[in-house]
Design an enzyme around this catalytic site. Structure first.
Site, short mmCIF file in Angstrom:
data_model
loop_
_atom_site.label_atom_id
_atom_site.label_comp_id
_atom_site.label_asym_id
_atom_site.label_seq_id
_atom_site.Cartn_x
_atom_site.Cartn_y
_atom_site.Cartn_z
N HIS A 98 0.81 -1.22 0.00
CA HIS A 98 0.00 0.00 0.00
C HIS A 98 0.84 1.26 0.00
O HIS A 98 0.46 2.28 -0.56
CB HIS A 98 -1.01 -0.04 1.14
CG HIS A 98 -2.09 -1.00 0.83
ND1 HIS A 98 -2.10 -2.29 1.31
CD2 HIS A 98 -3.15 -0.90 0.00
CE1 HIS A 98 -3.14 -2.92 0.81
NE2 HIS A 98 -3.79 -2.11 0.02
N ARG A 125 -10.46 4.38 -2.01
CA ARG A 125 -10.04 3.52 -0.88
C ARG A 125 -10.39 4.23 0.43
O ARG A 125 -9.57 4.90 1.03
CB ARG A 125 -8.54 3.26 -0.93
CG ARG A 125 -8.06 2.41 -2.09
CD ARG A 125 -6.57 2.14 -1.98
NE ARG A 125 -6.12 1.04 -2.82
CZ ARG A 125 -5.52 1.19 -4.00
NH1 ARG A 125 -5.31 2.40 -4.49
NH2 ARG A 125 -5.13 0.14 -4.69
N ARG A 184 -15.50 2.34 -2.42
CA ARG A 184 -15.28 1.00 -1.86
C ARG A 184 -15.43 1.08 -0.36
O ARG A 184 -14.82 1.94 0.28
CB ARG A 184 -13.88 0.50 -2.22
CG ARG A 184 -13.59 -0.84 -1.54
CD ARG A 184 -12.26 -1.40 -1.92
NE ARG A 184 -11.17 -0.74 -1.24
CZ ARG A 184 -9.89 -1.06 -1.40
NH1 ARG A 184 -9.56 -2.01 -2.25
NH2 ARG A 184 -8.96 -0.44 -0.74
N GLU A 242 -11.02 -10.26 -6.02
CA GLU A 242 -9.61 -10.23 -5.62
C GLU A 242 -9.19 -11.46 -4.83
O GLU A 242 -8.14 -11.46 -4.18
CB GLU A 242 -9.28 -8.93 -4.86
CG GLU A 242 -10.22 -8.56 -3.76
CD GLU A 242 -9.88 -7.21 -3.12
OE1 GLU A 242 -8.84 -6.61 -3.42
OE2 GLU A 242 -10.68 -6.77 -2.27
N ASN A 261 -4.02 -6.72 -7.34
CA ASN A 261 -2.97 -6.76 -6.30
C ASN A 261 -3.22 -7.93 -5.34
O ASN A 261 -2.34 -8.74 -5.07
CB ASN A 261 -2.94 -5.46 -5.50
CG ASN A 261 -2.82 -4.25 -6.39
OD1 ASN A 261 -2.33 -4.37 -7.50
ND2 ASN A 261 -3.26 -3.10 -5.92
N ASP A 262 -4.44 -7.99 -4.84
CA ASP A 262 -4.76 -9.10 -3.94
C ASP A 262 -4.98 -10.39 -4.71
O ASP A 262 -4.62 -11.46 -4.23
CB ASP A 262 -6.00 -8.76 -3.09
CG ASP A 262 -5.61 -7.93 -1.87
OD1 ASP A 262 -4.61 -8.27 -1.22
OD2 ASP A 262 -6.30 -6.93 -1.59
N ARG A 315 2.13 -9.64 -1.08
CA ARG A 315 2.37 -8.49 -1.95
C ARG A 315 3.33 -7.47 -1.36
O ARG A 315 3.85 -6.61 -2.07
CB ARG A 315 1.03 -7.82 -2.32
CG ARG A 315 0.29 -7.28 -1.12
CD ARG A 315 -1.13 -6.93 -1.48
NE ARG A 315 -1.27 -5.55 -1.92
CZ ARG A 315 -2.43 -4.92 -2.08
NH1 ARG A 315 -3.57 -5.58 -1.88
NH2 ARG A 315 -2.49 -3.68 -2.45
N CYS A 333 -8.79 -2.49 -11.35
CA CYS A 333 -8.32 -1.37 -10.53
C CYS A 333 -7.03 -1.69 -9.77
O CYS A 333 -6.54 -0.87 -9.01
CB CYS A 333 -9.41 -0.93 -9.56
SG CYS A 333 -9.84 -2.18 -8.34
C1 PEP Z 1 -6.29 -4.73 -5.24
O1 PEP Z 1 -6.21 -5.58 -4.35
O2 PEP Z 1 -5.88 -4.91 -6.40
C2 PEP Z 1 -6.88 -3.40 -4.97
C3 PEP Z 1 -7.07 -2.54 -5.94
O3 PEP Z 1 -7.16 -3.08 -3.69
P1 PEP Z 1 -6.04 -2.69 -2.61
O4 PEP Z 1 -4.76 -2.45 -3.36
O5 PEP Z 1 -6.51 -1.48 -1.89
O6 PEP Z 1 -5.98 -3.91 -1.74
MG MG Z 2 -7.31 -5.38 -2.49
#
Ligand code: PEP
Ligand code: MG
Length: 578
Positions: free
Chosen positions: A190, A297, A333, A432, A455-456, A466, A503
């Site tokens: 993050h 977010r 979200r 995700e 990402n997740d 990650r 996203c």
């Molecule tokens: C993701 O997981 O790809 C996402 C966009 O949410 P975050 O990065 O806030 O977990």
């Molecule tokens: Mg995520």
């Protein structure tokens, strides 16, 4: 001069004096200092001891501490703090090893503590806990000073740290913090995401930065290539200054695309939305040519404020974002708290595996007061524009139904007050987890849209943390498993006729854009500073070429082959820039 290779997570070049900071939750890395800095570090140790003694005196004079066990503990701490040989040992260590005050304090105290721990006498071994306590007491003063310096910067710096929390990163003063580099972290941690949104060049996962760094060093952060140069020589500095000029020229040229549409050469429209953490960033999305907010977010309302936000705090934040985009989508979200995004105020019992624990929608479904407060605010804001609500980390249909049921409850509450809201507010989910991806055909029947959080999704599908630098090279969207899982979700959304966007960070990675378009994606949501570059790519390709590329990718069975193919294709579009 020392050159380090890490992962570039936010593009751009920064050249400035470095400032080394650390979070007190982490180990203190060894940092070398110059000969001329030894006296200053020794003075810092003396001051930290003096302040610790004063704090302890004030504390032990408080009425309820006057008697009993606590008083005895304070007396033991005081004896250690006043012990000259103990202090001398720390100062000699600085003198001989040329290290920072915090490293010397931490090393010597931990040595003593582990010596005590090894003694087979409970009275003595229990003293180890006192030593750790004294260590913390001294470090608060030593590191607190640095924190203060970061907050009151008056000159440009690049920040170097073991790791940074998302909140620390978000609080940097952009005027003075020109870049940052961390030992820990991964491409989609993050902290990395926030640096990109803030447009601050950053490199993470540099590993142990044990030698050669002191606060007199000039450091170059090359966020494009993931390189950090410490104490560059004249020639390197000159080359980098030229390169920085070229990069800024390129960025400037891209800004001219702001009002041009994101359409491919064969006239296929792609919707480019922005990812934001704070409502003020909506203006940046618009300035960079974004057409709405694809991912807000909202957990940063909790993380940044230090206290639990009220319904009004939520509402005001959402209203601010919608004001910038009154007719475009604003996807809010619900809070994705947990894992690395957990404020102290709601931290409960520590979890062994927080990423697999009580996070995100699971946390909300167990903390209904918090969840309903947010949903009320989202619903109230829904009459201001095209507001949509999105639930994160959904793993199955039952969870989605539960979340929607709570949303309906909140609607009924609002009905009682005759408060206006959009009863048809679009409700979407983030895909995700492998579980939701594998059942996306079911989930599509009860969702208005999907947004794929790569990402997740990558983290959970490949079992790669990650944010962990030790496995960061394994984290890749070019793994055949990821390509296959994306293709299947995109197909299910298309078949059900619901909206779909991406996203996660792949949406802002120039190398993946052709593949995503070729697989049928027509909406991307990304960090605002990356919008112009991605638009440029979209405007330079044809869907026919993208489809062909996606078909070729489908025939490849290894990450390396896929990565090479995507890289070659992308470098032909923006030669020399990627
Ligand atoms: C993701 O997981 O790809 C996402 C966009 O949410 P975050 O990065 O806030 O977990
Ligand atoms: Mg995520």
């Amino acid at each position: 001069m020392e050159i380090r290779k890490g992962i570039g997570v936010s593009p751009g070049i920064a050249i400035a004096r470095c400032m080394v900071i650390d979070s007190k939750d982490y180990r203190i890395p060894r940092r070398s200092i110059l000969d001329s800095q030894r006296a200053k570090e020794i003075l810092r140790v003396r001051r930290a001891f003096a302040i610790a003694i004063k704090d302890l005196t004030d504390l032990s004079e408080r009425k309820h501490f006057e008697e009993g066990k606590i008083k005895d503990i304070f007396a033991v701490h005081m004896r250690f703090l006043r012990d000259k040989t103990f202090r001398k040992r720390i100062m000699d260590f600085i003198d001989k090893e040329r290290v920072t005050a915090e490293y010397a304090v931490s090393t010597i105290l931990r040595e003593i503590a582990s010596h005590f721990e090894g003694i087979d006498d409970p009275y003595i071994s229990e003293r180890a806990a006192d030593i750790y306590d004294i260590e913390r007491r001294l470090l608060v003063h030593l590191l607190g000073k640095v924190k203060e310096e970061v907050e009151h910067l008056r000159e440009e710096v690049v920040i170097m740290a073991h790791d940074l929390t998302p909140t620390q990163t978000a609080s940097f003063n952009r005027t003075f913090v020109k870049g940052f580099a961390t030992e820990a972290g991964g491409r989609t941690s993050h902290t990395a995401i926030i640096s990109k949104t803030m447009g601050i060049p950053a490199v993470v996962a540099l590993g142990d930065m044990t030698s050669g760094i002191n606060s007199e060093s000039i450091v170059i952060i090359d966020g494009n290539r993931g390189v950090v140069v410490i104490d560059p020589d004249e020639e390197t500095l000159k080359q980098y200054r030229n390169y920085a000029q070229q990069v800024s020229l390129f960025v400037h040229q891209l800004d001219e695309l702001r009002d041009k549409p994101a359409v491919t050469r064969d006239e296929v429209k792609v919707q480019l939305l922005g990812n934001i953490e704070f409502p003020e960033e909506s203006a940046m999305v618009r300035d960079k040519g974004g057409e709405g907010i694809g991912l807000y977010r909202t957990e940063f309302l909790y993380l940044y404020g230090g206290t639990e936000p009220t319904e009004e705090d939520h509402y005001q934040a959402y209203a601010q974002a919608v004001k910038v985009f009154p007719h475009e989508p604003v996807v809010i979200r619900t809070m994705d708290l947990g894992a690395d995004k957990l404020p102290q105020t709601i931290r409960q019992t520590p979890e062994a595996n927080p990423v697999l624990g009580l996070r995100s929608i699971r946390y909300c479904l167990q903390n209904l007061g918090l969840f309903k407060t947010q949903l009320r605010a989202i619903l109230r804001a829904s009459v201001l524009g095209d507001v949509r609500v999105m639930f994160p980390l959904i793993t199955n249909l039952q969870e989605l139904r539960q979340a929607k049921m709570i949303l309906r409850d909140v609607m009924e509450d609002l009905d009682e007050y005759a408060a206006p809201y959009n009863a048809k507010i679009p409700v979407g989910i983030m895909i995700e987890t492998p579980s939701s991806a594998l059942t996306s055909n079911y989930l599509a029947t009860e969702s208005d849209f999907f947004s794929i959080g790569t990402n997740d999704l990558i983290q959970y599908t490949l079992a790669v943390d990650r944010g962990n630098e030790h496995v960061s090279t394994l984290f890749s969207a070019a793994e055949p498993a990821i390509v296959r899982i994306l293709r299947s979700v995109i197909h299910d959304a298309g078949k059900a006729g619901i909206g779909l966007s991406i996203c996660g960070e792949v949406a802002s990675d120039p190398e993946y854009i052709m593949l995503l378009l070729g697989m049928g994606v027509r909406t991307l949501s990304l960090a605002p500073p990356m919008i112009p570059e991605i638009k440029k790519i979209i405007r330079s390709v044809s869907i026919e070429d993208c489809n062909m590329l996606a078909r070729r990718v489908a025939t490849l069975d290894s990450q390396r082959q896929i990565k090479n193919l995507l890289r070659d294709a992308a470098s032909q579009i923006l030669p020399g820039q990627l």
